[in-house]
Write an enzyme that holds these catalytic residues in place. Structure first.
Site, short mmCIF file in Angstrom:
data_model
loop_
_atom_site.label_atom_id
_atom_site.label_comp_id
_atom_site.label_asym_id
_atom_site.label_seq_id
_atom_site.Cartn_x
_atom_site.Cartn_y
_atom_site.Cartn_z
N HIS A 291 -1.05 -1.29 -4.43
CA HIS A 291 -2.35 -0.97 -3.82
C HIS A 291 -2.38 0.53 -3.54
O HIS A 291 -1.51 1.07 -2.84
CB HIS A 291 -2.52 -1.78 -2.53
CG HIS A 291 -3.82 -1.56 -1.84
ND1 HIS A 291 -4.97 -2.24 -2.18
CD2 HIS A 291 -4.17 -0.71 -0.84
CE1 HIS A 291 -5.96 -1.83 -1.40
NE2 HIS A 291 -5.50 -0.91 -0.58
N SER B 213 0.88 -1.17 0.00
CA SER B 213 0.00 0.00 0.00
C SER B 213 0.91 1.21 0.00
O SER B 213 1.68 1.43 0.95
CB SER B 213 -0.86 -0.01 1.26
OG SER B 213 -1.26 1.32 1.55
N HIS C 40 -8.10 1.43 -4.38
CA HIS C 40 -9.05 1.26 -3.28
C HIS C 40 -9.67 2.63 -2.99
O HIS C 40 -9.01 3.50 -2.43
CB HIS C 40 -8.27 0.71 -2.07
CG HIS C 40 -9.06 0.55 -0.83
ND1 HIS C 40 -8.48 0.29 0.39
CD2 HIS C 40 -10.40 0.59 -0.59
CE1 HIS C 40 -9.43 0.19 1.32
NE2 HIS C 40 -10.59 0.38 0.74
N ASP D 197 -4.45 3.81 -2.13
CA ASP D 197 -5.52 4.20 -1.23
C ASP D 197 -5.97 5.63 -1.50
O ASP D 197 -5.26 6.59 -1.19
CB ASP D 197 -5.05 4.07 0.22
CG ASP D 197 -4.87 2.62 0.61
OD1 ASP D 197 -5.85 1.87 0.50
OD2 ASP D 197 -3.76 2.24 1.02
N ASP E 25 -6.85 -6.03 4.07
CA ASP E 25 -6.14 -4.76 4.08
C ASP E 25 -6.19 -4.16 5.48
O ASP E 25 -7.26 -3.87 6.00
CB ASP E 25 -6.84 -3.84 3.06
CG ASP E 25 -6.17 -2.50 2.89
OD1 ASP E 25 -5.10 -2.27 3.48
OD2 ASP E 25 -6.73 -1.67 2.13
N MET F 188 -11.72 -5.37 4.98
CA MET F 188 -10.88 -4.46 5.76
C MET F 188 -10.62 -5.07 7.13
O MET F 188 -11.56 -5.42 7.85
CB MET F 188 -11.57 -3.10 5.94
CG MET F 188 -11.66 -2.26 4.68
SD MET F 188 -10.07 -1.88 3.91
CE MET F 188 -9.26 -0.93 5.20
N MET G 8 -11.75 5.02 -1.02
CA MET G 8 -12.41 5.28 0.26
C MET G 8 -13.03 6.66 0.14
O MET G 8 -12.48 7.67 0.61
CB MET G 8 -11.39 5.20 1.40
CG MET G 8 -11.05 3.77 1.76
SD MET G 8 -9.51 3.62 2.67
CE MET G 8 -8.36 3.59 1.31
N MET H 96 -8.42 8.51 -0.51
CA MET H 96 -9.26 8.91 0.63
C MET H 96 -9.73 10.35 0.44
O MET H 96 -8.93 11.21 0.06
CB MET H 96 -8.47 8.81 1.93
CG MET H 96 -7.88 7.44 2.19
SD MET H 96 -7.18 7.33 3.84
CE MET H 96 -6.30 5.77 3.72
C1 DX5 Z 1 -6.20 1.82 5.36
C2 DX5 Z 1 -5.65 1.48 3.99
C3 DX5 Z 1 -4.56 0.48 4.01
C4 DX5 Z 1 -3.34 0.89 4.80
C5 DX5 Z 1 -2.59 -0.32 5.24
O1 DX5 Z 1 -7.40 2.52 5.22
O2 DX5 Z 1 -6.67 1.00 3.15
O3 DX5 Z 1 -4.21 0.09 2.69
O4 DX5 Z 1 -2.48 1.71 4.08
O5 DX5 Z 1 -1.55 0.09 6.08
P1 DX5 Z 1 -1.00 -0.85 7.25
O6 DX5 Z 1 -0.45 -2.07 6.57
O7 DX5 Z 1 0.05 -0.01 7.88
O8 DX5 Z 1 -2.15 -1.17 8.13
ZN ZN Z 2 -6.31 0.01 1.09
#
Ligand code: DX5
Ligand code: ZN
Length: 230
Positions: A43, A18, A76, A45, A183, A147, A78, A47
């Site tokens: 991956h 990620s 991903h 993220d 994740d 998750m 969010m 947000m």
């Molecule tokens: C959290 C993200 C993850 C996160 C994982 O909302 O979707 O992908 O970056 O990070 P670690 O492995 O540090 O939990």
């Molecule tokens: Zn993620």
């Protein structure tokens, strides 16, 4: 199943980094290191500061990554109202686009929209959301993302109860064929719990980018893979 995603299924079990915790000032170097480490996908993220309290990046970064590499981009989302931006994320070069069941009123329609836009659809479920919430989307999805922390931040602790969702998803119509991804909070103590229960793609942020191995991501990923006997 699109060829990109079937390649991922073949690579399983796999660690997907990620990029949330990578050095964005040196994105090209980071991607090169991950490529050299042999990762099967990146991956990403996204947000929006609304669906989750954190804010990261959007399609500009996805497009920049697409220019830098041919590695599969696992995006991903969010964010609220993901349907507004699916075409933009697909056009930016996303191979897989995963939306949250909690963020849309019609997850099944979202899956179809993603497919029409040319990407592989994924459906994600937060720890407190029951699997029933993704039931209608599952037959239209190629990936289910469980998750194992509350979406929003890297570095949180793994929530063990979420493991039960893997079996539950597999038992549902459409669930037998999806790729299972987890994740959040995945590290050398938790990764084998995920793979033992059928998780195929293990997303890791801290356990790749914040370790004693520094930027030697191959060693960090190898250390995780050793725990699952690969
Ligand atoms: C959290 C993200 C993850 C996160 C994982 O909302 O979707 O992908 O970056 O990070 P670690 O492995 O540090 O939990
Ligand atoms: Zn993620």
């Amino acid at each position: 199943m699109t060829s990109r995603i079937s390649q991922l299924a073949d690579a399983a079990p796999a660690v997907l980094p990620s990029l949330l915790l990578c050095d964005f000032g040196n994105l090209e170097a980071e991607v090169k290191r991950l490529q050299q480490a042999g990762v099967a996908a990146l991956h990403l993220d996204v947000m929006d500061g609304v669906f989750v309290p954190n804010f990261t990046y959007g399609m500009t970064i996805i497009a920049a990554l697409r220019k830098l590499t041919d590695i599969t981009l696992d995006v991903h989302l969010m964010m609220v109202n993901p349907e507004k931006y699916i075409e933009d994320f697909a056009a930016a070069g996303s191979d897989i686009i995963t939306v949250h069941a909690e963020a849309t009123d019609d997850a099944a329609a979202c899956m179809q929209q993603i497919r029409n836009a040319g990407a592989a659809p994924g459906i994600a479920v937060n720890p407190d959301t029951p699997v029933s919430k993704i039931e209608t989307a599952l037959p239209h999805a190629e990936l289910a993302l469980v998750m194992s922390v509350n979406a929003g931040f890297g570095g949180q602790s793994f929530i063990e109860l979420t493991l039960d969702k893997l079996d539950h998803i597999r038992s549902l119509p459409g669930g037998e064929n999806v790729i299972l991804e987890m994740d959040g909070g995945i590290n050398s103590s938790t990764i084998s719990k995920c793979t033992a229960r059928g998780c195929q793609l293990c997303v890791a942020g801290s356990a790749v980018f914040k370790t004693d191995f520094g930027t030697d991501y191959r060693s960090a990923i190898d250390a995780l893979m050793q725990e699952v006997g690969s």
